[in-house]
Motif scaffolding. Structure first.
Motif, PDB file in Angstrom:
ATOM      1  N   LEU A  84       0.833  -1.201   0.000  1.00  0.00           N
ATOM      2  CA  LEU A  84       0.000   0.000   0.000  1.00  0.00           C
ATOM      3  C   LEU A  84       0.869   1.253   0.000  1.00  0.00           C
ATOM      4  N   ALA A  85       1.916   1.259   0.826  1.00  0.00           N
ATOM      5  CA  ALA A  85       2.811   2.417   0.890  1.00  0.00           C
ATOM      6  C   ALA A  85       3.449   2.681  -0.470  1.00  0.00           C
ATOM      7  N   THR A  86       3.899   1.624  -1.128  1.00  0.00           N
ATOM      8  CA  THR A  86       4.516   1.774  -2.456  1.00  0.00           C
ATOM      9  C   THR A  86       3.499   2.292  -3.457  1.00  0.00           C
ATOM     10  N   ASN A  87       2.293   1.751  -3.432  1.00  0.00           N
ATOM     11  CA  ASN A  87       1.257   2.196  -4.364  1.00  0.00           C
ATOM     12  C   ASN A  87       0.848   3.648  -4.124  1.00  0.00           C
ATOM     13  N   CYS A  94       3.873  12.393   5.570  1.00  0.00           N
ATOM     14  CA  CYS A  94       4.895  11.875   6.484  1.00  0.00           C
ATOM     15  C   CYS A  94       6.218  11.660   5.748  1.00  0.00           C
ATOM     16  N   LEU A  95       6.160  11.037   4.583  1.00  0.00           N
ATOM     17  CA  LEU A  95       7.382  10.825   3.793  1.00  0.00           C
ATOM     18  C   LEU A  95       8.072  12.148   3.469  1.00  0.00           C
ATOM     19  N   TYR A  96       7.307  13.091   2.970  1.00  0.00           N
ATOM     20  CA  TYR A  96       7.878  14.383   2.596  1.00  0.00           C
ATOM     21  C   TYR A  96       8.471  15.097   3.806  1.00  0.00           C
ATOM     22  N   TYR A 146       0.006  15.702  -0.826  1.00  0.00           N
ATOM     23  CA  TYR A 146      -0.377  14.621  -1.733  1.00  0.00           C
ATOM     24  C   TYR A 146      -0.621  15.157  -3.143  1.00  0.00           C
ATOM     25  N   LYS A 147      -1.322  16.263  -3.262  1.00  0.00           N
ATOM     26  CA  LYS A 147      -1.596  16.822  -4.592  1.00  0.00           C
ATOM     27  C   LYS A 147      -0.307  17.293  -5.272  1.00  0.00           C
ATOM     28  N   GLN A 166      -6.015   9.564   5.642  1.00  0.00           N
ATOM     29  CA  GLN A 166      -4.894   8.892   6.301  1.00  0.00           C
ATOM     30  C   GLN A 166      -3.828   8.487   5.271  1.00  0.00           C
ATOM     31  N   GLN A 167      -4.246   8.053   4.112  1.00  0.00           N
ATOM     32  CA  GLN A 167      -3.305   7.665   3.060  1.00  0.00           C
ATOM     33  C   GLN A 167      -2.549   8.887   2.524  1.00  0.00           C
ATOM     34  N   LYS A 168      -3.246   9.998   2.395  1.00  0.00           N
ATOM     35  CA  LYS A 168      -2.581  11.228   1.972  1.00  0.00           C
ATOM     36  C   LYS A 168      -1.585  11.683   3.039  1.00  0.00           C
TER      37      LYS A 168
END
Length: 166
Positions: free
Chosen positions: A71-74, A93-95, A144-145, A86-88
């Motif tokens: 899921l994280a990779t996708n 979090c990564l950024y 995310y956008k 939550q997914q966004k």
């Protein structure tokens, strides 16, 4: 983070021993890479450092959100249709961990430091500036956008550097 630093130090030491200090280490005149290979070595070194940082950030964010690796990779590859908040926030979090997002805005300086050798300065500036106004109703949506806008352009860069997986 420690392993990223260790890896970068190791690459630098190996490069120094193999290229710069051959005479001192082995009593021979040092050999230099041809310019084309030297450039490719710089790109590869930057790519390895970036991927290590991304791996550590991904692991930390997966732990924070409890997502599967798939899921994280996708999510990063923009392959999740209609991601929820939550997914966004996982992408946010990564950024944040990569320091690509700091003080409520995209951190161009950190992106340059991490991606300059791989992407090239002008191309990086064009990608970032082209996506800065992607919108968003909150911080996670905003990041995310931005990522959804920039990711296809970064995929083109990757396609210019590496052979396809197919």
């Amino acid at each position: 983070m420690k392993s990223t630093i260790i890896c970068c130090i190791l690459v630098s030491v190996l490069f120094s021993l193999c290229i710069l200090n051959t005479e001192a280490a082995f009593g021979r005149k040092p050999k230099k890479l041809i310019p084309e290979l030297e450039t490719k070595f710089d790109i590869l070194t930057a790519w390895v450092a970036y991927r290590l940082n991304l791996k550590h950030s991904k692991e930390a964010c997966i732990g924070d959100y409890g997502f599967t690796d798939e899921l994280a990779t996708n999510l990063v590859k923009i392959k999740v249709p209609n991601p929820n908040d939550q997914q966004k926030c996982y992408v946010h979090c990564l950024y944040t961990k990569l320091v690509f997002y700091k003080d409520n805005k995209i951190n161009m300086q950190a992106m340059k430091e991490s991606l300059f050798e791989i992407v090239g300065e002008q191309r990086l500036v064009n990608i970032v500036n082209g996506c800065l106004n992607a919108g968003g109703v909150n911080e996670c949506d905003k990041v995310y956008k931005f990522h959804a806008c920039a990711s296809p352009e970064f995929d083109k860069v990757r396609g210019d550097i590496f052979l396809s997986d197919e």
